[in-house]
Design a protein around this motif. Structure first.
Motif, short mmCIF file in Angstrom:
data_model
loop_
_atom_site.label_atom_id
_atom_site.label_comp_id
_atom_site.label_asym_id
_atom_site.label_seq_id
_atom_site.Cartn_x
_atom_site.Cartn_y
_atom_site.Cartn_z
N GLU A 289 -9.70 8.24 -10.12
CA GLU A 289 -9.62 6.59 -9.60
C GLU A 289 -9.27 6.11 -10.70
N HIS A 290 -8.41 5.08 -10.62
CA HIS A 290 -8.11 4.03 -11.64
C HIS A 290 -7.88 2.63 -10.94
N ARG A 291 -8.80 1.74 -10.81
CA ARG A 291 -8.66 0.76 -9.88
C ARG A 291 -9.20 -0.59 -10.63
N LEU A 292 -8.60 -1.88 -10.01
CA LEU A 292 -9.17 -2.98 -10.45
C LEU A 292 -9.17 -3.88 -8.90
N GLU A 293 -10.39 -4.22 -9.00
CA GLU A 293 -10.59 -5.15 -7.50
C GLU A 293 -11.36 -6.15 -7.82
N VAL A 294 -10.94 -7.28 -6.91
CA VAL A 294 -11.41 -8.68 -6.90
C VAL A 294 -11.58 -9.22 -5.64
N GLY A 295 -12.85 -10.08 -5.35
CA GLY A 295 -13.31 -10.39 -3.99
C GLY A 295 -13.98 -11.60 -4.15
N ALA A 296 -13.98 -12.37 -3.12
CA ALA A 296 -14.46 -13.64 -3.07
C ALA A 296 -14.79 -13.60 -1.45
N THR A 297 -16.07 -14.32 -1.26
CA THR A 297 -16.61 -14.68 0.00
C THR A 297 -17.34 -15.98 -0.02
N THR A 298 -17.14 -16.61 1.14
CA THR A 298 -17.79 -17.98 1.17
C THR A 298 -18.32 -18.13 2.64
N GLY A 299 -19.33 -19.11 2.72
CA GLY A 299 -19.94 -19.14 4.03
C GLY A 299 -20.73 -20.38 4.24
N SER A 300 -21.60 -20.62 5.36
CA SER A 300 -22.29 -21.61 5.80
C SER A 300 -23.32 -21.98 4.64
N PHE B 56 -9.14 -7.10 8.57
CA PHE B 56 -7.91 -6.22 8.59
C PHE B 56 -7.92 -5.83 7.03
N ARG B 57 -7.85 -4.27 6.92
CA ARG B 57 -7.71 -3.45 5.79
C ARG B 57 -6.58 -2.72 5.81
N LYS B 58 -5.66 -3.10 4.92
CA LYS B 58 -4.14 -2.64 4.90
C LYS B 58 -3.75 -2.34 3.49
N PRO B 59 -2.78 -1.18 3.16
CA PRO B 59 -2.20 -1.10 1.93
C PRO B 59 -1.15 -2.11 1.98
N LEU B 60 -0.88 -3.01 0.87
CA LEU B 60 0.19 -3.58 0.52
C LEU B 60 1.20 -2.96 -0.43
N GLY B 61 1.87 -2.15 -0.14
CA GLY B 61 2.89 -1.35 -0.96
C GLY B 61 2.05 -0.07 -1.49
N LYS B 62 2.46 0.41 -2.86
CA LYS B 62 1.85 1.73 -3.08
C LYS B 62 0.58 1.54 -3.73
N ASN B 63 0.29 0.49 -4.38
CA ASN B 63 -0.62 0.32 -5.42
C ASN B 63 -1.84 -0.76 -4.84
N LEU B 64 -1.54 -1.71 -4.03
CA LEU B 64 -2.36 -2.80 -3.54
C LEU B 64 -2.69 -2.62 -2.32
N THR B 65 -4.30 -2.83 -1.85
CA THR B 65 -4.89 -2.74 -0.70
C THR B 65 -5.73 -3.85 -0.54
N SER C 114 -10.80 -9.12 -0.12
CA SER C 114 -10.62 -8.51 -1.37
C SER C 114 -9.51 -7.88 -1.77
N LEU C 115 -9.07 -7.66 -3.03
CA LEU C 115 -7.73 -7.10 -3.26
C LEU C 115 -8.19 -5.94 -4.15
N ARG C 116 -7.60 -4.95 -3.96
CA ARG C 116 -7.81 -3.69 -4.74
C ARG C 116 -6.34 -3.31 -5.22
N TYR C 117 -6.27 -3.01 -6.60
CA TYR C 117 -5.21 -2.54 -7.33
C TYR C 117 -5.53 -1.06 -7.51
N THR C 118 -4.80 0.06 -7.33
CA THR C 118 -4.91 1.41 -7.68
C THR C 118 -3.67 1.64 -8.48
N LEU C 119 -4.05 2.55 -9.53
CA LEU C 119 -2.96 2.85 -10.38
C LEU C 119 -2.59 4.59 -9.79
#
Length: 733
Positions: A209-220, A677-686, A728-733
Motif C-alpha cells: 500500500e502506498h497512499r496519501l489521504e486527506v479528510g475534513a469533517t464539520t458539524g453542529s 458515497f464512496r467511489k474511485p475517481l479514476g485509477k488512483n483517487l477514491t 476524504s480523498l485517498r490517492y493511491t500509487l
C-alpha cells in the motif's frame, strides 16, 4: 502470512496469472511454483482475507514474503490476540468482543464512544468533550472521571500507567485500527484489574500500500476535524504518519475542546523470523469542564455550566495536557517451537488543570517493559502452548496543588513527589485435546507500590513520606472450550481478579492521603456459546457470568466537590451479554452489495451484597452507575455504485446515581444515521463524501453522570440533535 499477527497461513490458494497453475500453501505457509519468462503475477486467495496480487521479476530465487489482510468478520476466521493464544475467536475461551475499523467508520471518528457502545457489557461515556469513562461490567463504580480499573494496551505496550490511570483522551479515534475487549478479571495475563482489559492496535500501512489521504469533517456546535495520513508498505517494512486536529465549541456553556495528535506507526521485518513494531504519539489536548447540574438546573437549561462562586466559568475549570508516548516491540521466532515478544515504552506528560475548587500542576515521566516466551510442542495426542512472561512499570510524578483564584494559581496547598511501581509475573498452559477440546490454565503474581514524599503542606509545614506497598496477590484462571461443530463452540471459565487503588484514589486532588484504602478482590464464573448458523449468515455470541467482588471501592463527592474513595464491603454482579448479526445480502457485484442487521443486548443484575453507611443499611441496593438493560442495534447497507447507509439505535435503561438509590437518570433511546458515497475517481483517487446525524429523535439525556454527587449535581447533559458532514480523498500509487 497474516498481515496483523505475522502467523503462517495454511490453505492459501496461489494462482499463476499467465498459466493458471495453482498450489495450496502448507501448514507453515510455504509454497513453491515453477515459472518461466521475464515476470510472473501471482494471485493469493483465502476465505476471510483480502485477495492480493503480487508481480515478481524472473528469475526469482529468494524467499517471497506475502502478507494477507484479514477482511471478514466471520467468527471462523477472526484471529484474536487476547490471552496470548493467537487463535480464531471460535477457539478462544473467554468473553471477547472486537471493534474493528468497519465498526468505527460507521460514525464520525470524533470519539470512540459510539463504536465502543455497540459491544454488549461495555459502556463508554463522555462527561465533557474528551472526558471519557469506560465501564466493563459495572467497573465505573469507582471512576468519577477518567478510565480506571480497565487495563489497556497499545500494540502490546501498556497504555495504562503504573499509577492505574489511562489517558485515553490523548489519542484520536482515527489512530486506532482495532480493539479487542476482554471482559471480567484478566489478571492472569494482563496484571491487576477486575474490570477487564482492552487491547488496541494502531493504524498501519498494509503491504503493497502506498497512499496519501486527506479528510475534513464539520458539524453542529462548531465541530471541526481535519486529518492527513501518509502510508507506505512493503514486504520488509511499512510506515504510517498521521496528523489529526479536532476542535469543538461545545453544546453546553464552557465545553470547548482542541486536540492535536501526531502518530508515527512503523513495522519492520528484517528477517523471516523477526518483526519490529514501533509507534510514537505526540498529543496536545485542551478542553473545558462545564461541571454537573442539579435536576432543577438540568430541567431549566441543560446547556448551562455549573454556576456559583466555584462555578466552572468563574474558576475557568479546564484540562490542559501535552505529552509524548513511545513504544517498541520486538518479536523473534527462535525456532518453529520457540517465540519471544519483548516490548519497552516510555512517556512524558505535563498537566495544568484549574479545577472548580483547586489548581493542579503535574509532570509525569514513566518507563516500562513487557516480555513473554512461548513454547509450542506436542504431548502425546495433545498440542500444547506454554507461555511465561513478566511486566514492569515505573512512574514518577511531581504533583502540586494550589488555591484556584478565578483560574489563576493561588497559594500552594501541597507539593508531592510520587513513585508508582507495579509488577506482574505470569504463566499459562494451553492444550488442544482430542475431541475438539481446548483447556487453559494460567496464573499471575501481581505487586503494586506507591511512594509519596510530601515536600510541602500548608497545614502541616513539615515534610513526610508515605509508602503504600500492597500485598502481592496470585490471580489464577482456568478455562475450557469445546468445538461442538465446525461453526459453533461453547466455553466456560473461572478467574480471579485483583485491583489495587489507583494513585488518584490514594492521593485525592485536594492533597489528602487516603491511607486505609484496600485493594479489591473478585472471583468470576462465566459460560458462553458462540458460532454461526444459516450457512454463516447468522453469527451469535452469548455469555452469562456471575462475579463476586470484595472490598468494593466506591466514590463519593464531599462539599468541595472532591471525589473521595472507600471500601464498602462486597457486591454480587450477575449478567447476560448477547450479540447477533444477520447478513441478508452479501453480493459484491450486485446493485445491492451488502445488507446486514446486527444488535447487542446486556442484562445486569448488580447488587450491593454487604454495605452499610453509618446507620443506613444499603445491602441489596442496585449498583450505582449501572443500567439493568442496555441494547444497541443497527443496519448496514451498501451498493455497488458506491452509496452506503448506516443506522444505529442505542437504548439505556434508568441508572441509579447514588448508593441510596434515591436518584435515577431517565432511560433514553438514541438514534443515529450516516450516509455517503464512496467511489474511485479514476485509477488512483477514491472519494468518500458523507453526512450524518446523532440523537435524531432530539432526546434529552445525560451521558456520564456524576455518581454520589454533593449538592445534587448529578447530571452531565449530552447534545441534542446534531449534524455532521465531510469528505476524504485517498490517492493511491
Amino acid at each position: 502470512m497474516d498481515a496483523r499477527t505475522r502467523q503462517p497461513l495454511d490453505g492459501v490458494t496461489i494462482t499463476a496469472g499467465a498459466t493458471g497453475q495453482q498450489i495450496i500453501s502448507d501448514a507453515n505457509g510455504h509454497f513453491s511454483l515453477p515459472a518461466e519468462g521475464a515476470a510472473a503475477t501471482l494471485n493469493f486467495q483465502l476465505i476471510g482475507y483480502t485477495t492480493r496480487s503480487v508481480s515478481v521479476r524472473l528469475p526469482y530465487s529468494e524467499t517471497l514474503l506475502v502478507s494477507l489482510q484479514p477482511s471478514a468478520t466471520n467468527l471462523s476466521e477472526v484471529v484474536v490476540t487476547g490471552y496470548e493464544a493467537n487463535r480464531p475467536l471460535l477457539e478462544t475461551a473467554g468473553a471477547i468482543s472486537i471493534v474493528d475499523s468497519e465498526v468505527m467508520q460507521r460514525f464520525d471518528e470524533s470519539s470512540l464512544v459510539r463504536a465502543v457502545n455497540t459491544v454488549p457489557g461495555v459502556r463508554m461515556e463522555e462527561r465533557a468533550p474528551a472526558s471519557y469513562r469506560i465501564s466493563i461490567r459495572g467497573s465505573s463504580l469507582r471512576s468519577p472521571y477518567g478510565v480506571r480499573n480497565v487495563k489497556m494496551y497499545l500494540d502490546d505496550v501498556p497504555l495504562t500507567e503504573a499509577s492505574g490511570v489511562t489517558m485515553l483522551n490523548m489519542l484520536d479515534a482515527g489512530n486506532i485500527d482495532r480493539m479487542e475487549i476482554l471482559k471480567g478479571p484478566v489478571g492472569s495475563m494482563y496484571g491487576a484489574g477486575t474490570g477487564g482489559a482492552i487491547l488496541l492496535e494502531p493504524k498501519r500501512a498494509a503491504p503493497g500500500e502506498h497512499r496519501l489521504e486527506v479528510g475534513a469533517t464539520t458539524g453542529s456546535y462548531g465541530f471541526r476535524r481535519y486529518a492527513v495520513t501518509a502510508a507506505t508498505g512493503g514486504e520488509k517494512a511499512n510506515a504510517l504518519v498521521q496528523y489529526t486536529r479536532q476542535q469543538y465549541d461545545g453544546y453546553r456553556e464552557h465545553t470547548a475542546m482542541n486536540r492535536d495528535v501526531f502518530l508515527l506507526s512503523t513495522q519492520f521485518h528484517p528477517t523471516e523470523k523477526q518483526t519490529i513494531s514501533a509507534f510514537l504519539i505526540y498529543s496536545d489536548l485542551f478542553y473545558q469542564l462545564p461541571g454537573a447540574l442539579t435536576q432543577e438546573q438540568y430541567n431549566e437549561n441543560p446547556r448551562q455550566a455549573r454556576g456559583g462562586m466555584f462555578g466552572s466559568v468563574a474558576q475557568n475549570a479546564t484540562m490542559n495536557m501535552d505529552g509524548v508516548n513511545v513504544g517498541l516491540s520486538h518479536e523473534y521466532k527462535l525456532s518453529s517451537k520457540w517465540r519471544n515478544i519483548t516490548s519497552v515504552y516510555g512517556l512524558i506528560r505535563a498537566q495544568d488543570h484549574p479545577f472548580n475548587t483547586d489548581y493542579e500542576r503535574n509532570a509525569n515521566q514513566e518507563y516500562g517493559a513487557r516480555s513473554r516466551l512461548a513454547y509450542t510442542t506436542r504431548l502425546g495426542a495433545a498440542e500444547a502452548i506454554f507461555t511465561v512472561g513478566g511486566e514492569y512499570q515505573r512512574g514518577f510524578q511531581v504533583a502540586r496543588t494550589y488555591d484556584n483564584n478565578g483560574g489563576a494559581v493561588g497559594a500552594m496547598r501541597s507539593d508531592d513527589e510520587l513513585i508508582s511501581e507495579t509488577g506482574l509475573l505470569f504463566a499459562q498452559a494451553e492444550f488442544k485435546l482430542p475431541g475438539n477440546w481446548l483447556a487453559t490454565a494460567a496464573l499471575s503474581y501481581n505487586d503494586t507500590r506507591y511512594d509519596i514524599t510530601r515536600l510541602q503542606q500548608a497545614a502541616a509545614g513539615t515534610d513526610f513520606q508515605f509508602v503504600r506497598d500492597f500485598n502481592a496477590v496470585l490471580s489464577p484462571r482456568v478455562a475450557l472450550l469445546k468445538r461442538l461443530t465446525n461453526t459453533i463452540s461453547a466455553h466456560a471459565s473461572v478467574s480471579a481478579g485483583y485491583s489495587p487503588p489507583t494513585e488518584e484514589e490514594i492521593l485525592t486532588s485536594d492533597g489528602v492521603l487516603n491511607q486505609e484504602l484496600e485493594a479489591e478482590k473478585g472471583l468470576n464464573y462465566e459460560a458462553g456459546v458462540r458460532g454461526l448458523l444459516l450457512g454463516g449468515r447468522l453469527s451469535f455470541d452469548v455469555v452469562g457470568f456471575s462475579f463476586r467482588l470484595n472490598e468494593t471501592i466506591v466514590s463519593r463527592q464531599e462539599v468541595s466537590s472532591i471525589a473521595v474513595f472507600r471500601n464498602v464491603g462486597s457486591t454480587r454482579q450477575n449478567g447476560v451479554e448477547t450479540a447477533l448479526a444477520f447478513t441478508v445480502v452479501e453480493e459484491p457485484a450486485a446493485a445491492l452489495s451488502l445488507l446486514k442487521i446486527w444488535g447487542s443486548y446486556t442484562y445486569n443484575h448488580f447488587r450491593f451484597k454487604e454495605y452499610q453507611q453509618g446507620e443506613t443499611v444499603l445491602s441489596g441496593n442496585r449498583l450505582t452507575g449501572v443500567a439493568p438493560h442496555m441494547a444497541t442495534t443497527g443496519l448496514d447497507l451498501a451498493t455497488s455504485p458506491g452509496f452506503y447507509l448506516n443506522l444505529t439505535a442505542n437504548y439505556v435503561a434508568d441508572i441509579p446515581l447514588n448508593d441510596e438509590n434515591t436518584v435515577f437518570s431517565d432511560s433514553f433511546l438514541i438514534l443515529g444515521a450516516r450516509t455517503g458515497f464512496r467511489k474511485p475517481l479514476g485509477k488512483n483517487l477514491t472519494l468518500d463524501a458523507f453526512a450524518g446525524t446523532e440523537n435524531l429523535t432530539n432526546q434529552k439525556y445525560s451521558l456520564g453522570n456524576d455518581l454520589n454527587a454533593f449538592g445534587g449535581r448529578f447530571f452531565q447533559p449530552a447534545a441534542d440533535r446534531n449534524y455532521y458532514g465531510g469528505l476524504s480523498l485517498r490517492y493511491t500509487l
